[in-house]
Scaffold this motif. Structure first.
Motif, short mmCIF file in Angstrom:
data_model
loop_
_atom_site.label_atom_id
_atom_site.label_comp_id
_atom_site.label_asym_id
_atom_site.label_seq_id
_atom_site.Cartn_x
_atom_site.Cartn_y
_atom_site.Cartn_z
N ASP A 226 0.85 -1.19 0.00
CA ASP A 226 0.00 0.00 0.00
C ASP A 226 0.89 1.25 0.00
N THR A 227 0.92 1.97 -1.10
CA THR A 227 1.83 3.11 -1.21
C THR A 227 1.44 4.25 -0.27
N ASP A 228 0.15 4.41 0.00
CA ASP A 228 -0.27 5.43 0.96
C ASP A 228 0.25 5.08 2.36
N LEU A 229 0.19 3.80 2.71
CA LEU A 229 0.72 3.36 3.99
C LEU A 229 2.23 3.57 4.05
N GLN A 230 2.93 3.26 2.97
CA GLN A 230 4.37 3.48 2.93
C GLN A 230 4.71 4.94 3.20
N ASP A 231 4.01 5.84 2.50
CA ASP A 231 4.29 7.27 2.65
C ASP A 231 3.95 7.76 4.05
N ALA A 232 2.84 7.28 4.59
CA ALA A 232 2.43 7.69 5.94
C ALA A 232 3.43 7.19 6.98
#
Length: 245
Positions: A226-232
């Motif tokens: 999950d790229t949003d999770l990675q960024d967060a």
């Protein structure tokens, strides 16, 4: 000849990886928590990565030996912590050593040619919770805290692989092996436990953003992609350490 730094390498899989690399003619820098744990077979950096000051010291020492062709982030505490130990910086010790140390070392050190992060098959059972990384709300569970830390190590590796496409970044499951952390009854092949990180450090296994077990791609927790999770997660680490990648 490659120059490689391996954290958490005064014993166990880290030391085995270092010995293997030294025997094949590579320049290895090991890491020990204290001077009395120096294996005495290579250059060594010394520091307790359970504190932010210790991590900064290790990064400063390592810079004197660099630049590195590869950094293997092997340092970790195990899954048998019976209580929540808090570091001088106010973090749960398992989270500080297993997650914040590899993050902050990566942020503080010059970017190497390759990066390897050690994880565990225990990450498969984790449901990510960014709101309680430090185990302040929940009742302590050492096994779960360890599993979560290894989950975040994969997220770190995958997030970096996406952000730094010119640097091969991979995560490794060494298996459940009979080291001090794994215990005598661990069923996996100890001789295979360090091979994947050695080959990744030498660039012998191509690709980036992978999760490997015994030199082959392995199943991951779907949430790590999950790229949003990675960024967060990366943003949260930057907030906690005061250092962005």
């Amino acid at each position: 000849m490659a120059r490689i730094l391996i954290t958490g390498s005064s014993g166990g899989l880290g030391l085995m990886a270092g010995q293997s690399l030294i025997e094949t003619g590579h320049d290895v820098v090991l890491h020990a928590r204290t001077t009395d744990r120096d294996p005495g077979i290579a250059d060594v950096v010394v520091g307790d990565v359970g504190s932010m000051a210790g991590i900064a010291s290790v990064a400063e020492q390592a810079a004197r030996f660099g630049p590195f062709d590869a950094v293997v982030h092997n340092v970790a505490l195990g899954y048998q912590e019976r209580r929540r130990v808090v570091t001088v910086d106010g973090f749960a010790q398992v989270f500080a050593v297993n997650v914040l140390a590899p993050y902050l070392l990566t942020a503080l050190m010059p970017r190497p040619e390759r990066l390897v992060y050690l994880s565990s098959g225990m990450h498969l059972g984790v449901a990510p919770d960014l709101d309680d990384l430090n185990w302040e709300r929940r009742r302590w569970n050492g096994s779960q805290a360890y599993a979560e830390s290894k989950f975040w190590d994969v997220v770190l590796a995958f997030g970096l692989a996406r952000r730094w496409p010119d640097v091969p970044v991979n995560a490794v499951d060494p298996g459940w092996v009979a080291t001090r952390m794994g215990g005598r009854g661990a069923p996996d092949d100890l001789t295979q436990g360090h091979v994947t990180q050695v080959r990744l450090a030498l660039g012998e296994i191509p690709g980036t953003g992978g999760y490997l077990y015994h030199e082959e791609p392995s199943r991951t927790n779907p949430a790590v992609h999950d790229t949003d999770l990675q960024d967060a997660f990366l943003a949260r680490c930057a907030e906690l350490t005061g250092r962005e990648l």
